[in-house]
Structures are given as C-alpha cells and as structure tokens.
Design a protein around this motif. Structure first.
Motif, PDB file in Angstrom:
ATOM      1  N   UNK A  18       0.832  -1.210   0.000  1.00 61.05           N
ATOM      2  CA  UNK A  18       0.000   0.000   0.000  1.00 61.05           C
ATOM      3  C   UNK A  18       0.863   1.255   0.000  1.00 61.05           C
ATOM      4  N   UNK A  19       1.955   1.239   0.725  1.00 57.00           N
ATOM      5  CA  UNK A  19       2.864   2.393   0.750  1.00 57.00           C
ATOM      6  C   UNK A  19       3.466   2.606  -0.637  1.00 57.00           C
ATOM      7  N   UNK A  20       3.882   1.523  -1.263  1.00 55.66           N
ATOM      8  CA  UNK A  20       4.476   1.619  -2.602  1.00 55.66           C
ATOM      9  C   UNK A  20       3.480   2.175  -3.613  1.00 55.66           C
ATOM     10  N   UNK A  21       2.238   1.720  -3.554  1.00 56.42           N
ATOM     11  CA  UNK A  21       1.235   2.205  -4.513  1.00 56.42           C
ATOM     12  C   UNK A  21       0.951   3.690  -4.312  1.00 56.42           C
ATOM     13  N   UNK A  22       0.856   4.132  -3.066  1.00 52.69           N
ATOM     14  CA  UNK A  22       0.648   5.558  -2.794  1.00 52.69           C
ATOM     15  C   UNK A  22       1.842   6.359  -3.308  1.00 52.69           C
ATOM     16  N   UNK A  23       3.040   5.871  -3.032  1.00 46.08           N
ATOM     17  CA  UNK A  23       4.255   6.533  -3.488  1.00 46.08           C
ATOM     18  C   UNK A  23       4.284   6.630  -5.009  1.00 46.08           C
ATOM     19  N   UNK A  24       4.015   5.518  -5.689  1.00 47.39           N
ATOM     20  CA  UNK A  24       4.047   5.511  -7.153  1.00 47.39           C
ATOM     21  C   UNK A  24       3.019   6.474  -7.737  1.00 47.39           C
ATOM     22  N   UNK A  25       1.836   6.535  -7.159  1.00 48.51           N
ATOM     23  CA  UNK A  25       0.818   7.466  -7.632  1.00 48.51           C
ATOM     24  C   UNK A  25       1.231   8.908  -7.451  1.00 48.51           C
ATOM     25  N   UNK A  26       1.850   9.191  -6.323  1.00 48.74           N
ATOM     26  CA  UNK A  26       2.309  10.552  -6.049  1.00 48.74           C
ATOM     27  C   UNK A  26       3.437  10.944  -6.998  1.00 48.74           C
ATOM     28  N   UNK A  27       4.368  10.035  -7.222  1.00 48.45           N
ATOM     29  CA  UNK A  27       5.477  10.307  -8.148  1.00 48.45           C
ATOM     30  C   UNK A  27       4.946  10.580  -9.551  1.00 48.45           C
ATOM     31  N   UNK A  28       3.979   9.787 -10.000  1.00 49.04           N
ATOM     32  CA  UNK A  28       3.406   9.997 -11.330  1.00 49.04           C
ATOM     33  C   UNK A  28       2.738  11.369 -11.418  1.00 49.04           C
ATOM     34  N   UNK A  29       1.994  11.734 -10.390  1.00 48.69           N
ATOM     35  CA  UNK A  29       1.323  13.035 -10.380  1.00 48.69           C
ATOM     36  C   UNK A  29       2.332  14.170 -10.441  1.00 48.69           C
TER      37      UNK A  29
END
Length: 122
Positions: A18-29
């Motif tokens: 879950x941490x990785x998915x939140x991080x990846x979404x934030x990086x993409x944004x």
C-alpha cells in the motif's frame, strides 16, 4: 508482500504494497505536474527499476518547487513525499544537492532526521 525499488542490482527500498502504490501514484502526479520524467519505472509485479540520472533530476525539480513555494497546502503535500525521494536519491548516491539557500536548508532538515532509509545502501 512488498515492493522493491532498485537501481541495477541494488535495492534502495522495500516498502509495503500500500505504501508503494501511494508513493508511485504521487510520483506519477508530480512527474505530470512538473513535466519531467521521474526515472521511476513501471511496476513489474512489485519490482520497480529506478533510472538514477532521470530520478536525480526529478528529485532536484521537486526540491526546487518545495523550496520556492509559499503555499502551505502544497508544502504539506510535498513534505509527505520529498523526504522519501531524497532518501532514495541518497541511498543510490545520486548527488542531489541544494542549489539555493532554501534548498540547502530543506535538505539539511531532512537529512538531520536520520530516517533509516537515509543511510547509504551497503
């Protein structure tokens, strides 16, 4: 299960899914917002490859935005992810540096926190 964020054969980080998915979404944004490639590759079944050159430039760009920002909500949002970006860059010895007094101060503050991820990878 967890993700791995790697540069070549070196794993820089292994957060929970879950941490990785939140991080990846934030990086993409942030990559989309600032129109700069993040250097963070696609999620390949929990393995993410980082391009050190692109990633260092991305972290520098986010640091520049944070250091120059006077918007309190933007600052809070960037403060959630920028320390992780800096820690990953430090672990990968990517040479992220402060280019202004504000950037130097921000980096010093993050690095003084001595988060476990901040130590260079063995």
């Amino acid at each position: 299960m967890s993700y791995t964020f790697d540069v070549g054969d070196d794993t820089l980080w292994g957060p929970a899914n879950s941490v990785a998915r939140i991080f990846l979404g934030t990086v993409k944004t942030l990559s989309d917002e600032y129109r700069v490639p993040s250097g963070v590759g696609d999620d390949l079944m929990g393995m993410v490859e980082i391009d050190p050159v692109e990633f260092a430039a991305f972290v520098q760009r986010v640091l520049k935005e944070r250091a120059a920002s006077l918007h309190p909500y933007k600052n809070m949002l960037l403060d959630g992810v920028l320390p992780i970006l800096i820690a990953l860059a430090d672990r990968g010895r990517m040479g992220v540096t402060g280019r202004t007094p504000e950037e130097h101060a921000y980096l010093a503050g993050v690095r003084a926190r001595k988060l476990p991820m901040l130590a260079p990878a063995p």
